[in-house]
Design an enzyme around this catalytic site. Structure first.
Site: not given
Ligand code: BGC
Length: 388
Positions: A139, A214, A216, A286, A322, A350
């Site tokens: 990231h 990102h 949630y 994941d 993702q 994502e």
């Molecule tokens: C990743 C995870 C990670 C999360 C937070 C996701 O995009 O695939 O493995 O824990 O982001 O960092």
């Protein structure tokens, strides 16, 4: 030209000018803002103060976004009883976002997802990035686009939908990436209850770019149950299997007859703890799914919660997504209203190019060259289940 001709000529020019102004004036009158944006102080960070922009559409849906990390701080959507429900994890104040957290709601860049060993090569030059996730880069590094202050401008789309335009210039060499990258992320709230995100970027040296958001999501509301009872339908017949550090092996595997098959509505709980090596590597889901037909016209995914009646459909121009089920959330983070964010209390979708593309010659390329424009669009649409 005699005097008569000159006068006629000037008259014609004046008329043309008036006409132009009229057209401009008319266009401005026709498009009215369909919704509202309210800016409020969101506190200060070591790099300066930041704001919170609360955008509402005419149907009552609301999104609050801060220019710190471009973070979607809350997303209020109507549930089956018409009550607004916050469906994204996050914090009530900036202090929460300044502490340790797994990228709640943030813009991710310069490269969303993992790059193996934090290394890639462009034109025979090797680049070294932070290895901030085991042996890999994740990231964007230590201080990715999720931790910087973006310049914000309130705006309106051509159709009159309220928008927040965020801009950030990432310096040449920032977090180890080559080239000065000028990025714009535009959030638009439409009257279809779409939160649309348009990303563009330009560089002055060849670099890699893979931007995403990102958020949630928990469609039962962030103070509700976990997401195990959510059901999902995903238009992806393949995914990219990974090694035990979550780097793709390079293969594209069929989802059929595996826990990765979401070709019809399937409860997340069904395969999340399956006795499957890939599932074990992720501690659940994941993984990057290869989208069959990415498009802004047909959703690549539909997620629904019977509990709240909320449905989320998402659209994208990206080749992958993702799907992450919050496996690393462990109850150590207290979020909005003091709610404890436990394991699998949310899911992420994502949209992106595949992980580790800079080192995988058969994956679609994430290279951006000077003179080119990176473009990516994703929209999350919220509805209520028709049968309820
Ligand atoms: C990743 C995870 C990670 C999360 C937070 C996701 O995009 O695939 O493995 O824990 O982001 O960092």
């Amino acid at each position: 030209m005699n005097i008569y001709c000159k006068t006629l000529f000037l008259f014609a020019i004046t008329l043309l000018g008036c006409n132009e102004k009229k057209v401009e004036g008319k266009a401005k009158e026709e498009v009215k803002l369909k919704g509202s944006i309210i800016k409020s102080d969101f506190g200060s960070t070591p790099d300066g103060s930041v704001d919170l922009y609360t955008i509402a559409n005419e149907r009552g849906m609301k999104v609050a976004i801060t220019n710190y990390g471009g973070i979607v701080q809350s997303l209020m959507v109507p549930d089956k009883t018409g009550v607004l429900l916050d469906v994204v994890l996050g914090f009530d104040n900036i202090e929460g976002y300044l502490g340790e957290h797994p990228y709640f709601g943030a813009v991710i860049g310069r490269y969303g997802n993992r790059i193996a060993k934090g290394r890639f090569t462009i034109d025979s030059l090797d680049y070294d990035l932070a290895t901030n996730n085991g042996p890999n880069h994740l990231h964007g590094g230590d201080k990715g686009f999720d931790k910087v202050i973006w310049t914000a401008e309130q705006s309106m789309s051509g159709e009159g939908f309220p928008q927040l335009k965020l801009r950030y210039v990432s310096a040449d060499g920032e977090e180890g990436y080559p080239g000065q990258l000028s990025v714009e992320v535009v959030y638009t709230l439409t009257d279809d209850n779409d939160l649309r995100i348009d990303y563009t970027a330009r560089t002055d040296k060849t670099t890699h770019v893979n931007l995403t958001n990102h958020a949630y999501f928990n469609l039962a509301g962030v103070d509700g149950d976990d997401i195990l009872n959510h059901e999902m339908k995903l238009e992806a017949s393949k995914y990219t299997p990974v090694d035990n550090t979550l780097i793709p092996t390079g293969a594209l595997a069929e989802v059929a007859d595996t826990p990765f098959d979401f070709s019809s509505f399937t409860k997340i709980a069904k395969g999340i703890d399956a006795d499957d090596r890939q599932i074990k590597y992720g501690g659940g889901y994941d993984h990057n799914f290869v989208l069959d037909e990415p498009s802004m016209a047909l959703p690549f995914v539909t997620v629904r919660s019977h509990e709240s009646g909320v449905i989320m459909k998402a659209f994208t121009t990206e080749p992958g997504v993702q799907f992450y089920t919050g496996n690393f959330l462990d109850g150590t983070i207290n979020g909005k209203g003091g709610v404890v964010y436990g394991k699998r209390s949310a899911l992420c979708l994502e949209t992106q190019h595949y992980p580790d593309s800079p080192n995988q010659k058969d994956f679609p390329s994430t290279l951006l060259k000077p003179g080119e424009t990176y473009r990516s669009t994703t929209a999350y649409r919220f509805q209520v289940m028709p049968s309820l």
